[in-house]
Design an enzyme around this catalytic site. Structure first.
Site, PDB file in Angstrom:
ATOM      1  N   PRO A  81       0.827  -1.212   0.000  1.00 48.16           N
ATOM      2  CA  PRO A  81       0.000   0.000   0.000  1.00 48.16           C
ATOM      3  C   PRO A  81       0.860   1.259   0.000  1.00 48.16           C
ATOM      4  CG  PRO A  81       0.046  -1.000   2.185  1.00 48.16           C
ATOM      5  CD  PRO A  81       0.740  -1.958   1.262  1.00 48.16           C
ATOM      6  N   GLY A  83       0.424   5.684  -0.622  1.00 49.12           N
ATOM      7  CA  GLY A  83      -0.592   6.725  -0.640  1.00 49.12           C
ATOM      8  C   GLY A  83      -0.642   7.538  -1.925  1.00 49.12           C
ATOM      9  N   GLN A 129      -5.307  -1.132   4.106  1.00 47.77           N
ATOM     10  CA  GLN A 129      -4.294  -0.683   5.058  1.00 47.77           C
ATOM     11  C   GLN A 129      -4.809   0.483   5.889  1.00 47.77           C
ATOM     12  OE1 GLN A 129      -2.617   2.427   4.489  1.00 47.77           O
ATOM     13  NE2 GLN A 129      -0.868   2.301   5.851  1.00 47.77           N
ATOM     14  N   TYR A 131      -3.902   3.297   9.077  1.00 47.32           N
ATOM     15  CA  TYR A 131      -3.026   3.951  10.041  1.00 47.32           C
ATOM     16  C   TYR A 131      -3.823   4.175  11.327  1.00 47.32           C
ATOM     17  CZ  TYR A 131       0.501   5.015   6.505  1.00 47.32           C
ATOM     18  OH  TYR A 131       1.471   4.923   5.550  1.00 47.32           O
ATOM     19  N   THR A 157      -0.331  -0.236   9.539  1.00 47.39           N
ATOM     20  CA  THR A 157       1.017   0.302   9.376  1.00 47.39           C
ATOM     21  C   THR A 157       1.355   1.188  10.563  1.00 47.39           C
ATOM     22  OG1 THR A 157       0.904   0.242   6.964  1.00 47.39           O
ATOM     23  CG2 THR A 157       2.512   1.730   7.941  1.00 47.39           C
ATOM     24  N   LYS A 256       2.478  -4.152   9.805  1.00 49.71           N
ATOM     25  CA  LYS A 256       3.573  -3.761   8.924  1.00 49.71           C
ATOM     26  C   LYS A 256       4.611  -2.946   9.692  1.00 49.71           C
ATOM     27  CE  LYS A 256       4.239  -1.662   4.351  1.00 49.71           C
ATOM     28  NZ  LYS A 256       5.244  -0.645   4.702  1.00 49.71           N
ATOM     29  N   HIS A 280       9.675   0.905   6.257  1.00 50.58           N
ATOM     30  CA  HIS A 280       8.806   1.829   5.529  1.00 50.58           C
ATOM     31  C   HIS A 280       9.515   2.395   4.296  1.00 50.58           C
ATOM     32  CE1 HIS A 280       4.817   3.877   6.041  1.00 50.58           C
ATOM     33  NE2 HIS A 280       5.313   4.616   5.065  1.00 50.58           N
ATOM     34  N   GLY A 312      10.946  -3.474   0.987  1.00 52.16           N
ATOM     35  CA  GLY A 312      12.055  -2.525   1.047  1.00 52.16           C
ATOM     36  C   GLY A 312      13.202  -2.921   0.159  1.00 52.16           C
ATOM     37  N   GLY A 334       6.878  -1.537  -3.652  1.00 48.64           N
ATOM     38  CA  GLY A 334       6.285  -0.212  -3.604  1.00 48.64           C
ATOM     39  C   GLY A 334       6.764   0.671  -4.745  1.00 48.64           C
TER      40      GLY A 334
END
Length: 395
Positions: A81, A83, A129, A131, A157, A256, A280, A312, A334
């Site tokens: 995920p 943004g 996902q 927050y 996350t 995550k 992240h 990552g 990502g």
């Protein structure tokens, strides 16, 4: 896919994204925190790992399929995920279509530019996902919306801090794309006619709102309005994570952002189904080790109790094979797919997934493996001092 739009590596996708996007939009895709130590280590650490290949024993066909959180996927790569994917007019919907076309799952950010209902309509393997943002009541409403939309599970996350202060400057992302902003940005945008036309033919500018943070059917707050609310929300406790898990006990739940063994064990105690070993993407606390360095210790500690994923620095299929051999069920990508999206929309994301598939298959062939499930740490050359076993009590 037309050969004139095809790219052979993720590096070429990045080059095309840079060429096509306005500078501020491209900068947002490569952003990291502070000096960028962690984002660089994420990528470079994979190059420190080697292979121990066989010269005889390769099978005619290799099996790349696996399962992640109850979902059958065609290769051990899923969409992480991220943004506001407004680098392309179709954003997350294009990514979801590409993932579905290649038989894999997608994590959808609560900071996405498209409503969850539009995304789950084109891919039935979507993990929503969240927050820790706002009150428990507001968070529970977002969970219920994800349920109603047909999401396959949740991702929470927590590995996102206030660490930014980038040495090369932060990308200039506007609050909203109103007329004043468009006029101000016009010198930057006018030099990218192909990108400008992609939005112009739809008669709409990039949408910087995050509809999944608002109520169903409403446009939602802007990215920075939601970001401000997150900054004003006290960080979650382990009790909060256990509570969040209870809001949807029958669905898979991924936490995550692990780099420490003790945190991974606490995640097991909180009832999660899976974790990702992650910093992240280098956007958290700079100086955190590469995820692949932290993976072996965490996989050894909890891999027999929950699914362990990694994200990552993954840029090629051989990176995926290294991660799986060291204990990951699958990886999440990502930046790689975002560059594909920016370069060629849905077909660009499909292209990136094809690159991953081809690289995994080639590495399995070289290692003499018939299946992704046959990989072990013995297939990898690990330099002395490579791993980081964090959060293990000293004896």
């Amino acid at each position: 896919m037309a050969r004139d739009t095809w790219f052979e590596t993720v590096a070429i996708a990045q080059q095309r994204a840079k060429k096509r996007l306005p500078k501020s939009a491209y900068s947002s895709l490569i952003s990291a925190s502070e000096k960028g130590v962690s984002v660089s280590d994420n990528v470079e650490a994979f190059a420190e790992l080697g292979f121990a290949p066989h010269v005889i024993g390769a099978t005619e066909k290799r099996d790349l399929a696996t399962t992640v959180m109850g979902q059958d996927i065609s290769l051990p790569v899923i969409i992480s995920p991220t943004g506001v994917q407004a680098v392309h007019p179709d954003g997350e919907v294009a990514v979801a279509r590409a993932a579905a076309a290649r038989g894999t799952a997608m994590g959808l950010s609560s900071f996405a530019s498209k409503p969850i209902e539009e995304v789950t309509a084109v891919n039935d393997k979507v993990f929503f996902q969240i927050y820790w943002l706002g009150s428990r009541e507001e968070i529970a409403e977002r969970v219920q919306r994800a349920k109603d939309a047909g999401a396959a599970g949740l991702i929470a996350t927590t590995d996102w801090s206030f660490s930014h202060g980038r040495d090369w400057g932060s990308p200039k992302i506007p609050e909203r794309m109103d007329l004043k902003t468009m006029i101000k940005m016009s010198p930057e945008v006018i030099s990218k006619p192909r990108w400008l036309w992609s939005f112009g033919k739809h008669l709409r500018p990039p949408d910087l709102r995050v509809p999944n943070q608002g109520r169903r059917g409403e446009p939602g707050p802007t990215f920075f309005e939601a970001y401000g609310q997150w900054m004003g929300t006290p960080p979650p406790t382990w009790e909060d994570i256990a509570w969040l898990r209870e809001q949807w006990p029958d669905a898979p739940f991924l936490l995550k952002g692990m780099v420490r063994v003790d945190d991974a064990k606490r995640a097991v105690d909180a009832g999660v189904s899976a974790i990702t070993v992650s910093n992240h993407g280098g956007n958290n606390l700079d100086g955190t080790p590469a995820a692949i360095r932290c993976l072996p210790a965490i996989a050894d500690a909890v891999g027999d109790q929950i699914e362990v994923l990694l994200d990552g620095g993954v840029r090629r299929g051989s990176d995926v094979v290294k991660a799986v051999a060291l204990g990951a069920r699958a990886v999440m990508i990502g930046r790689a797919y975002l560059w594909g999206l920016a370069a060629e929309g849905q077909t660009g994301v499909e292209n990136v997934l094809d690159i991953m598939h081809g690289g995994i298959d080639s590495a399995l062939r070289g290692l003499g493996k018939a299946s992704i499930h046959d990989l072990t740490a013995d297939d990898i050359l690990i330099p002395q001092g490579f791993t980081r076993a964090l959060g293990i009590p000293a004896r």
